[in-house]
Design a protein around this motif. Sequence first.
Motif, mmCIF file in Angstrom:
data_model
loop_
_atom_site.group_PDB
_atom_site.id
_atom_site.type_symbol
_atom_site.label_atom_id
_atom_site.label_comp_id
_atom_site.label_asym_id
_atom_site.label_seq_id
_atom_site.Cartn_x
_atom_site.Cartn_y
_atom_site.Cartn_z
ATOM 1 N N GLU A 82 6.668 1.262 -6.005
ATOM 2 C CA GLU A 82 7.517 2.445 -5.891
ATOM 3 C C GLU A 82 8.516 2.297 -4.743
ATOM 4 O O GLU A 82 9.701 2.594 -4.891
ATOM 5 N N ARG A 83 8.060 1.800 -3.617
ATOM 6 C CA ARG A 83 8.949 1.631 -2.467
ATOM 7 C C ARG A 83 9.989 0.542 -2.704
ATOM 8 O O ARG A 83 11.098 0.604 -2.170
ATOM 9 N N LYS A 84 9.644 -0.446 -3.513
ATOM 10 C CA LYS A 84 10.584 -1.538 -3.772
ATOM 11 C C LYS A 84 11.825 -1.066 -4.528
ATOM 12 O O LYS A 84 12.831 -1.764 -4.567
ATOM 13 N N LYS A 91 13.610 1.337 -3.541
ATOM 14 C CA LYS A 91 14.564 1.809 -2.533
ATOM 15 C C LYS A 91 14.688 0.892 -1.320
ATOM 16 O O LYS A 91 15.639 1.032 -0.545
ATOM 17 N N THR A 140 4.756 -1.492 -1.850
ATOM 18 C CA THR A 140 4.368 -0.866 -3.116
ATOM 19 C C THR A 140 5.526 -1.004 -4.097
ATOM 20 O O THR A 140 6.691 -1.139 -3.704
ATOM 21 N N VAL A 152 4.115 -0.752 7.340
ATOM 22 C CA VAL A 152 4.480 -0.250 6.014
ATOM 23 C C VAL A 152 3.941 -1.193 4.943
ATOM 24 O O VAL A 152 4.220 -2.392 4.955
ATOM 25 N N SER A 188 17.016 4.185 4.765
ATOM 26 C CA SER A 188 17.914 4.277 3.606
ATOM 27 C C SER A 188 19.292 4.806 3.985
ATOM 28 O O SER A 188 20.292 4.465 3.343
ATOM 29 N N THR A 191 10.572 -3.599 6.688
ATOM 30 C CA THR A 191 11.225 -2.858 5.614
ATOM 31 C C THR A 191 12.691 -2.607 5.950
ATOM 32 O O THR A 191 13.010 -2.105 7.038
ATOM 33 N N LYS A 219 2.402 1.602 -9.046
ATOM 34 C CA LYS A 219 2.662 3.032 -9.018
ATOM 35 C C LYS A 219 1.437 3.779 -9.548
ATOM 36 O O LYS A 219 0.622 3.222 -10.259
ATOM 37 N N PRO A 244 11.552 6.461 5.989
ATOM 38 C CA PRO A 244 12.279 6.201 4.742
ATOM 39 C C PRO A 244 13.726 6.691 4.763
ATOM 40 O O PRO A 244 14.653 5.953 4.392
ATOM 41 N N VAL A 301 -1.193 3.530 -0.226
ATOM 42 C CA VAL A 301 -0.310 3.407 0.918
ATOM 43 C C VAL A 301 -0.923 4.062 2.131
ATOM 44 O O VAL A 301 -1.405 5.179 2.053
#
Length: 314
Positions: free
Chosen positions: A136-138, A140, A134, A131, A120, A261, A311, A116, A14
């Motif tokens: 991991e980001r998906k 949230k 990833t 951005v 959120s 995002t 990840k 982030p 990232v």
Amino acid sequence: MSVFGSSKLLLAGVIAAAAIGLGPALGQEKYDLSPDTSNRVRAERNEAAIKAIAPDFKFVTPGKFTVAISPWDPPIGTYATDSKTVVGADPDLSSLLADSLGLELELVPIAWADWPLGVSSGKYDAVISNVTVTEERKEKFDFSTYRKDVLAFTVKADSPITSIKEPKDVAGLRVITGAGTNQEKIILEWDRENVAAGLKPIEVQYYDDRAAADLALQAGRAEAEFNPNSTRAYAASIKKDTKVVGIVSGGWPLTAEIAVTTRKGAGLADAITIAINDLIKNGKYGEVLKRWSISDEAVEASQTNPPGLPKSGS
């Protein structure tokens, strides 16, 4: 595209846009970054995109598309010469999306690390600030892809080097890159592969500022630079003293993409994806990338939540 905030982010591939090692000084060079945004490419309302917005989705401010953006470096996003207007490729895309959704654009400059929590928590409708998708980001966030995550090799304009595509092409060269970045991770891996294959090692060089890196390349103390395509291609097009001779995915050996995002499950991502695909089809998207010299990063189509970089440890 930037120094990673932690080793975890580094392994995920990232690129944070808050500070890219060599990047910040680029915005101080004498580019035409006028605060006059009247010449931005504009778009018509996209009724299909508007209908795709979830019925229960509420914009932060009614009638406005509130977008967080980090003004870190041209051509992606930076402050204009008035030191307050945000200009660049991402602001221009934000404007096109606001038009497509029938909304007024509200750009909110932020520190990159703050997006982030802001997205959120519903403080912003979206972040459009380089951005990378990833896995991991998906967990949230939802993503609508709009650009390839691309790194570039640049050399002096009169360099005999015309192409760098794979590790052996840089064997024995002195290569400038940013410390603690994804590009450093890639070039060090290429060096390991070269040495294992019996080729000459790469001499990796690091500089604290853009002027020093530029001087090293022009003075012949280094043969190539490996840093974000967007900033390097833009600088090459403006200053004419360097040329791009190769591009590599920011997720090498995997393909990585940059995306708009939004909050996970908010119901806005599909609408944005529809809007981007229409902008690709009608040429408005291409106009923006061409204006900021990053056509190499164009995607053929936007996708909602495509596979992202894995990840750590995956």
